[in-house]
Design a protein around this motif. Structure first.
Motif, mmCIF file in Angstrom:
data_model
loop_
_atom_site.group_PDB
_atom_site.id
_atom_site.type_symbol
_atom_site.label_atom_id
_atom_site.label_comp_id
_atom_site.label_asym_id
_atom_site.label_seq_id
_atom_site.Cartn_x
_atom_site.Cartn_y
_atom_site.Cartn_z
ATOM 1 N N GLY A 248 -15.169 -5.592 -8.919
ATOM 2 C CA GLY A 248 -14.846 -4.256 -8.453
ATOM 3 C C GLY A 248 -14.924 -4.057 -6.959
ATOM 4 O O GLY A 248 -13.983 -3.548 -6.342
ATOM 5 N N HIS A 249 -16.042 -4.465 -6.347
ATOM 6 C CA HIS A 249 -16.198 -4.081 -4.938
ATOM 7 C C HIS A 249 -15.253 -4.871 -4.040
ATOM 8 O O HIS A 249 -14.734 -4.335 -3.060
ATOM 9 N N CYS A 250 -14.957 -6.122 -4.382
ATOM 10 C CA CYS A 250 -13.999 -6.873 -3.560
ATOM 11 C C CYS A 250 -12.599 -6.286 -3.690
ATOM 12 O O CYS A 250 -11.899 -6.103 -2.694
ATOM 13 N N ALA A 251 -12.192 -5.955 -4.913
ATOM 14 C CA ALA A 251 -10.860 -5.373 -5.112
ATOM 15 C C ALA A 251 -10.730 -4.046 -4.375
ATOM 16 O O ALA A 251 -9.716 -3.779 -3.719
ATOM 17 N N GLY A 252 -11.762 -3.206 -4.470
ATOM 18 C CA GLY A 252 -11.700 -1.901 -3.823
ATOM 19 C C GLY A 252 -11.684 -1.993 -2.314
ATOM 20 O O GLY A 252 -10.917 -1.282 -1.641
ATOM 21 N N GLU B 278 -14.339 4.564 -0.594
ATOM 22 C CA GLU B 278 -15.121 5.278 0.424
ATOM 23 C C GLU B 278 -15.927 4.300 1.279
ATOM 24 O O GLU B 278 -16.074 4.498 2.488
ATOM 25 N N MET B 279 -16.457 3.240 0.667
ATOM 26 C CA MET B 279 -17.151 2.231 1.457
ATOM 27 C C MET B 279 -16.203 1.612 2.476
ATOM 28 O O MET B 279 -16.571 1.390 3.642
ATOM 29 N N ALA B 280 -14.980 1.332 2.060
ATOM 30 C CA ALA B 280 -14.001 0.767 2.984
ATOM 31 C C ALA B 280 -13.721 1.717 4.143
ATOM 32 O O ALA B 280 -13.605 1.284 5.296
ATOM 33 N N ARG C 116 -8.244 -3.677 -0.967
ATOM 34 C CA ARG C 116 -7.092 -2.777 -1.075
ATOM 35 C C ARG C 116 -6.981 -1.870 0.156
ATOM 36 O O ARG C 116 -5.895 -1.657 0.697
ATOM 37 N N VAL C 117 -8.113 -1.344 0.615
ATOM 38 C CA VAL C 117 -8.102 -0.424 1.752
ATOM 39 C C VAL C 117 -8.110 -1.175 3.075
ATOM 40 O O VAL C 117 -7.351 -0.847 4.000
ATOM 41 N N LEU C 118 -8.952 -2.194 3.189
ATOM 42 C CA LEU C 118 -9.109 -2.877 4.470
ATOM 43 C C LEU C 118 -7.851 -3.620 4.883
ATOM 44 O O LEU C 118 -7.536 -3.709 6.077
#
Length: 352
Positions: free
Chosen positions: A185-189, A162-164, A192-194
């Motif tokens: 976690g936050h870099c992987a998430g 959702e942040m992405a 993946r989207v960006l």
């Protein structure tokens, strides 16, 4: 971030939907960049991961109604987890260590969180392994307790999708993502989207001096919230184009410089991210650089922003203005800001 569609209530709808700020150039030639200001969301950045991990566990039947949630934390995840668990009807037990700030202990007490405090470091795994050892004891003693396992739980990364999406609504282009790395976690998430939106996105990981994550030896660390004495499985090594290690001297100087010119302040991860993001923006004129400021300044007022505390620990020494370049993370032990374009999974035999 909207949680109302899946039935959550209370404060959970206030998690996320954080602003994007332009951080202007500094006096040392580091140029401007964008930063996602996660302190503007209830519970900070890691509240996103906390909700995702608890929701995922509930959906799989691993977390039963009213069951205690037990997790190891240096502090930041604990705040988000306390909020998420309370809103979803679960008591929380946090395993912390003796170096957690007194203000954080008071905050957790106010939140009604039970603390298990580890007094001594593990001889090889430091505070993290010592906390995990105590966590195993708590899990064995508390029937039905659930451990999210932030370091290895893929729902951690999923919590940042959702942040992405917020970022893709806020910016029409991102060329470089600078992400601090703790659990991964936050870099992987975000990546993946960006990268689905911007396939040429370059990703720079920011680690702490004394962290094992990218192949350096584990050492005692002053900085909390980034780096690790263990190897989290949530770190997706192929995502990274390069890695930087930042020391506490550089992080303190960066934190204070950003605060002085913007009145936006945060902790160790914020300082390290700002340092490397400014460097990346200067190095690549015209590139749009993005980073994340994970939390605000309040837990650091007696450390990073306290002159006596910093002086006692030698943290006002001259800070490096650029990173030292190393070719292989396994061949040189760094003591301050350093950069390597070989990103290696320390658990693998060959570079990735």
């Amino acid at each position: 971030m909207s949680w109302t569609a899946s039935g959550e209530r209370g404060l959970l709808p206030l998690i996320g939907d954080t602003p994007l700020a332009w951080i202007p150039a500094d006096a040392h030639g580091h140029t401007g960049f964008h930063a996602k200001i996660e302190s503007a969301g209830i519970g900070g950045m890691k509240a996103r991961a906390a909700v995702a991990m608890l929701a995922g566990a509930t959906a799989r039947g691993e977390l039963t109604p009213g069951a205690p949630v037990v997790e190891s934390t240096s502090g930041t995840l604990g705040v988000g987890l306390a909020l998420a668990a309370r809103a979803l009807g679960h008591p929380v037990i946090l395993v912390v260590d003796n170096e957690i700030e007194s203000d954080m202990r008071a905050l957790f007490t106010a939140f009604g969180v039970r603390l298990e405090v580890v007094e001594h470091q593990h001889p090889e795994g430091g505070w993290q392994q010592a906390r995990l050892d105590r966590l195993a004891q708590v899990l064995a003693a508390v029937p039905g307790a659930y451990w999210p396992d932030q370091y290895n739980n893929p729902d951690n990364a999923a919590g940042y999708a959702e942040m992405a999406r917020e970022i893709t609504d806020q910016l029409d282009r991102v060329d470089v993502l600078v992400a601090t790395v703790g659990s991964g976690g936050h870099c992987a998430g975000l990546t993946r989207v960006l990268r689905r939106r911007w396939p040429e996105l370059r990703v720079i990981g920011v680690d702490s001096v004394g962290s094992r994550i990218f192949g350096q030896p584990a050492r005692q660390r002053v900085m909390r919230g980034l780096g690790s004495s263990i190897l989290p499985r949530n770190v997706v090594y192929p995502d990274y184009d390069e890695v930087h290690w930042v020391g506490p001297v550089e992080a303190v100087a960066s934190c204070r410089a950003v605060a002085a010119r913007t009145c936006l302040a945060g902790g160790w991860s914020t300082g390290a991210a700002a340092l490397v993001a400014g460097w990346a923006a200067r190095r690549e004129p015209g590139a749009r650089v993005l980073t994340v400021f994970p939390d605000g300044p309040h837990r650091y007022l007696r450390t990073i922003y306290d002159d006596e505390w910093c002086t006692t620990r030698g943290l006002f020494a001259p800070a490096a203005m650029r990173p030292v370049e190393i070719a292989d993370p396994g061949q040189v032990e760094v003591s301050g800001w350093a950069r390597c374009r070989m990103v290696r999974d320390p658990a693998a035999a060959v570079p990735v």
